[in-house]
Motif scaffolding. Sequence first.
Motif, PDB file in Angstrom:
ATOM      1  N   VAL A  40     -15.291 -17.110  37.232  1.00  0.00           N
ATOM      2  CA  VAL A  40     -14.558 -16.128  37.449  1.00  0.00           C
ATOM      3  C   VAL A  40     -13.204 -16.842  37.893  1.00  0.00           C
ATOM      4  CG1 VAL A  40     -14.098 -14.570  39.084  1.00  0.00           C
ATOM      5  CG2 VAL A  40     -16.161 -14.422  37.760  1.00  0.00           C
ATOM      6  N   THR A  41     -12.054 -16.364  37.345  1.00  0.00           N
ATOM      7  CA  THR A  41     -11.005 -16.988  37.701  1.00  0.00           C
ATOM      8  C   THR A  41     -10.059 -15.816  38.413  1.00  0.00           C
ATOM      9  OG1 THR A  41      -9.883 -16.564  35.584  1.00  0.00           O
ATOM     10  CG2 THR A  41     -10.799 -18.759  35.998  1.00  0.00           C
ATOM     11  N   LEU A  42      -9.468 -15.941  39.954  1.00  0.00           N
ATOM     12  CA  LEU A  42      -8.905 -15.000  40.565  1.00  0.00           C
ATOM     13  C   LEU A  42      -7.475 -15.075  40.537  1.00  0.00           C
ATOM     14  CD1 LEU A  42     -11.585 -14.440  43.441  1.00  0.00           C
ATOM     15  CD2 LEU A  42     -11.224 -13.349  41.128  1.00  0.00           C
ATOM     16  N   TYR A  43      -6.837 -16.084  40.009  1.00  0.00           N
ATOM     17  CA  TYR A  43      -5.498 -16.109  40.153  1.00  0.00           C
ATOM     18  C   TYR A  43      -5.014 -16.566  38.737  1.00  0.00           C
ATOM     19  CZ  TYR A  43      -4.151 -21.193  40.608  1.00  0.00           C
ATOM     20  OH  TYR A  43      -3.900 -22.445  40.836  1.00  0.00           O
ATOM     21  N   VAL A  58     -16.038 -15.391  32.381  1.00  0.00           N
ATOM     22  CA  VAL A  58     -16.694 -13.970  32.370  1.00  0.00           C
ATOM     23  C   VAL A  58     -15.866 -13.041  33.028  1.00  0.00           C
ATOM     24  CG1 VAL A  58     -19.010 -15.028  32.019  1.00  0.00           C
ATOM     25  CG2 VAL A  58     -18.082 -14.473  34.278  1.00  0.00           C
ATOM     26  N   GLY A  59     -14.960 -13.364  33.968  1.00  0.00           N
ATOM     27  CA  GLY A  59     -14.180 -12.311  34.731  1.00  0.00           C
ATOM     28  C   GLY A  59     -12.884 -13.131  35.211  1.00  0.00           C
ATOM     29  N   VAL A  60     -11.841 -12.319  34.991  1.00  0.00           N
ATOM     30  CA  VAL A  60     -10.250 -12.651  35.367  1.00  0.00           C
ATOM     31  C   VAL A  60      -9.700 -11.590  36.022  1.00  0.00           C
ATOM     32  CG1 VAL A  60     -10.242 -14.289  33.581  1.00  0.00           C
ATOM     33  CG2 VAL A  60      -9.407 -11.855  33.136  1.00  0.00           C
ATOM     34  N   VAL A  61      -8.702 -11.857  36.646  1.00  0.00           N
ATOM     35  CA  VAL A  61      -7.779 -10.689  37.278  1.00  0.00           C
ATOM     36  C   VAL A  61      -6.709 -10.441  36.274  1.00  0.00           C
ATOM     37  CG1 VAL A  61      -7.887 -11.173  39.676  1.00  0.00           C
ATOM     38  CG2 VAL A  61      -6.339 -12.459  38.353  1.00  0.00           C
ATOM     39  N   GLU A  62      -6.025  -9.249  36.359  1.00  0.00           N
ATOM     40  CA  GLU A  62      -5.140  -8.797  35.300  1.00  0.00           C
ATOM     41  C   GLU A  62      -3.801  -9.522  35.585  1.00  0.00           C
ATOM     42  OE1 GLU A  62      -4.709  -4.636  35.385  1.00  0.00           O
ATOM     43  OE2 GLU A  62      -6.922  -4.252  35.517  1.00  0.00           O
ATOM     44  N   SER A  63      -2.987  -9.355  34.757  1.00  0.00           N
ATOM     45  CA  SER A  63      -1.770 -10.012  34.667  1.00  0.00           C
ATOM     46  C   SER A  63      -0.847  -9.173  35.258  1.00  0.00           C
ATOM     47  CB  SER A  63      -1.435 -10.402  33.268  1.00  0.00           C
ATOM     48  OG  SER A  63      -1.114  -9.216  32.410  1.00  0.00           O
ATOM     49  N   ILE A 103     -16.144 -19.641  41.334  1.00  0.00           N
ATOM     50  CA  ILE A 103     -15.214 -18.736  41.481  1.00  0.00           C
ATOM     51  C   ILE A 103     -14.031 -19.983  41.638  1.00  0.00           C
ATOM     52  CG2 ILE A 103     -14.330 -16.881  42.874  1.00  0.00           C
ATOM     53  CD1 ILE A 103     -17.232 -15.944  43.528  1.00  0.00           C
ATOM     54  N   VAL A 104     -12.808 -19.307  41.216  1.00  0.00           N
ATOM     55  CA  VAL A 104     -11.648 -20.240  41.216  1.00  0.00           C
ATOM     56  C   VAL A 104     -10.570 -19.194  41.905  1.00  0.00           C
ATOM     57  CG1 VAL A 104     -10.098 -21.898  40.531  1.00  0.00           C
ATOM     58  CG2 VAL A 104     -12.290 -21.796  39.671  1.00  0.00           C
ATOM     59  N   GLY A 105     -10.045 -19.613  43.154  1.00  0.00           N
ATOM     60  CA  GLY A 105      -8.976 -18.816  43.755  1.00  0.00           C
ATOM     61  C   GLY A 105      -7.987 -19.639  44.321  1.00  0.00           C
ATOM     62  N   ALA A 106      -6.982 -19.121  44.757  1.00  0.00           N
ATOM     63  CA  ALA A 106      -5.699 -19.735  45.349  1.00  0.00           C
ATOM     64  C   ALA A 106      -5.689 -19.526  46.972  1.00  0.00           C
ATOM     65  CB  ALA A 106      -4.585 -19.167  44.712  1.00  0.00           C
ATOM     66  N   ARG A 107      -5.203 -20.438  47.687  1.00  0.00           N
ATOM     67  CA  ARG A 107      -5.169 -20.207  49.394  1.00  0.00           C
ATOM     68  C   ARG A 107      -4.356 -19.117  49.759  1.00  0.00           C
ATOM     69  NH1 ARG A 107      -5.426 -24.040  53.721  1.00  0.00           N
ATOM     70  NH2 ARG A 107      -5.585 -25.585  52.555  1.00  0.00           N
ATOM     71  N   TYR A 108      -3.299 -18.905  48.881  1.00  0.00           N
ATOM     72  CA  TYR A 108      -2.139 -17.953  49.395  1.00  0.00           C
ATOM     73  C   TYR A 108      -2.626 -16.555  48.894  1.00  0.00           C
ATOM     74  CZ  TYR A 108      -0.289 -16.919  44.810  1.00  0.00           C
ATOM     75  OH  TYR A 108       0.022 -16.604  43.663  1.00  0.00           O
ATOM     76  N   ARG A 109      -3.750 -16.493  48.163  1.00  0.00           N
ATOM     77  CA  ARG A 109      -4.235 -15.064  47.813  1.00  0.00           C
ATOM     78  C   ARG A 109      -5.469 -14.836  48.482  1.00  0.00           C
ATOM     79  NH1 ARG A 109       0.156 -12.456  46.192  1.00  0.00           N
ATOM     80  NH2 ARG A 109       1.022 -13.059  43.998  1.00  0.00           N
ATOM     81  N   HIS A 110      -6.290 -15.800  48.544  1.00  0.00           N
ATOM     82  CA  HIS A 110      -7.739 -15.437  48.570  1.00  0.00           C
ATOM     83  C   HIS A 110      -8.380 -16.104  50.202  1.00  0.00           C
ATOM     84  CE1 HIS A 110      -7.067 -15.284  44.268  1.00  0.00           C
ATOM     85  NE2 HIS A 110      -7.410 -14.053  44.657  1.00  0.00           N
ATOM     86  N   ALA A 111      -7.505 -16.579  51.025  1.00  0.00           N
ATOM     87  CA  ALA A 111      -8.018 -17.260  52.152  1.00  0.00           C
ATOM     88  C   ALA A 111      -8.798 -16.438  52.739  1.00  0.00           C
ATOM     89  CB  ALA A 111      -6.701 -17.876  52.999  1.00  0.00           C
TER      90      ALA A 111
END
Length: 334
Positions: A40-43, A58-63, A103-111
């Motif tokens: 799952v990619t969250l950014y 299998v899952g992504v956030v919308e553009s 799951i892969v995210g970004a600090r500035y979004r998902h801390a």
Amino acid sequence: MGFSCLQRLCRPLLLGACLALVASAGAASAGVGERPERIVTLYQGATDSALALGLAPVGVVESWLERPMYRYLREALPEDVRYLGLETQPDLEAVAGLAPDLIVGARYRHAAVYPLLSRIAPTVIADTAYDFESMLELMGEATGRQTRARALLDAWQARVVDFRCRAAAALGDAWPQSVSVVSFRGDHARLYYDGFARRILDQLGLRRPAGQDGPGWGIKLVSRESLPAMDADTIFVFMRDDPAVAELHRDWTSHPLWQSLEAVERGRVYRVDPVLWSMGAGILAANRLLDELYAHYGLHNPDLQESSRQSRDSLALAGDRQGDDRRQGEGETC
């Protein structure tokens, strides 16, 4: 130290101080002895990087534009991929329902939601959304695809060297140029000191104008009197297709202060793709941004003349051939 151990260690501490440690350890843990298949990619940069590595999230956030996913990535995504809302507020229940391995995210979004994400699956957090090279390395390590990540990065560095060589040969004493990156909005303009595009321009040897070395992402310009702050040898402009944005752009660019900018007087203001310059944030977007720069500077682009572009991007998207017209620098050995 294992990933689960690091998770327990981080809970009593300030999350911000632990994220980088967990990201590094999480990547190593996921990449040793197993290859995550349900990712799952969250950014956006994570989605771009996953597809470049030949993964099928299998899952992504919308553009942000071109919803539900940017056109340059859309065809490479699985048909049954689950869209999980925006990266600012992903649907965590839907994430859990996908039973991801990673799951892969970004600090500035998902801390703030990292503790919840890490209970769903091993989670790696990118320290910044701007550093696409580190993101690719991180995901390569987390998925056991380090060799592929390294090959993509080596190819990128070769293109950087090629562009710098051809630009220097074509522009002569005018190289390196100073460049500004500007985004027009509905009620202001933004001048970028940092960001995805700015860091790529730095790699390519393009200079920042005087006064654009400040901290943070940049500044908001709220009146036409601030237009001189944009001045440079070249200005790259991106903006959304929105009536309010178009109106402000017309108003500001008809002002005498705009007309007196050096880049405007010399015809060196270029409209660029907002997706590639601001939102893609991965290796695939970086290569397409570089394609735009070859075109804007009138340079021969070897990547568009070879069959290597498809393998470079790991996408079944063919680049347009530029025909047999010779461009500046085509006869140079770089």
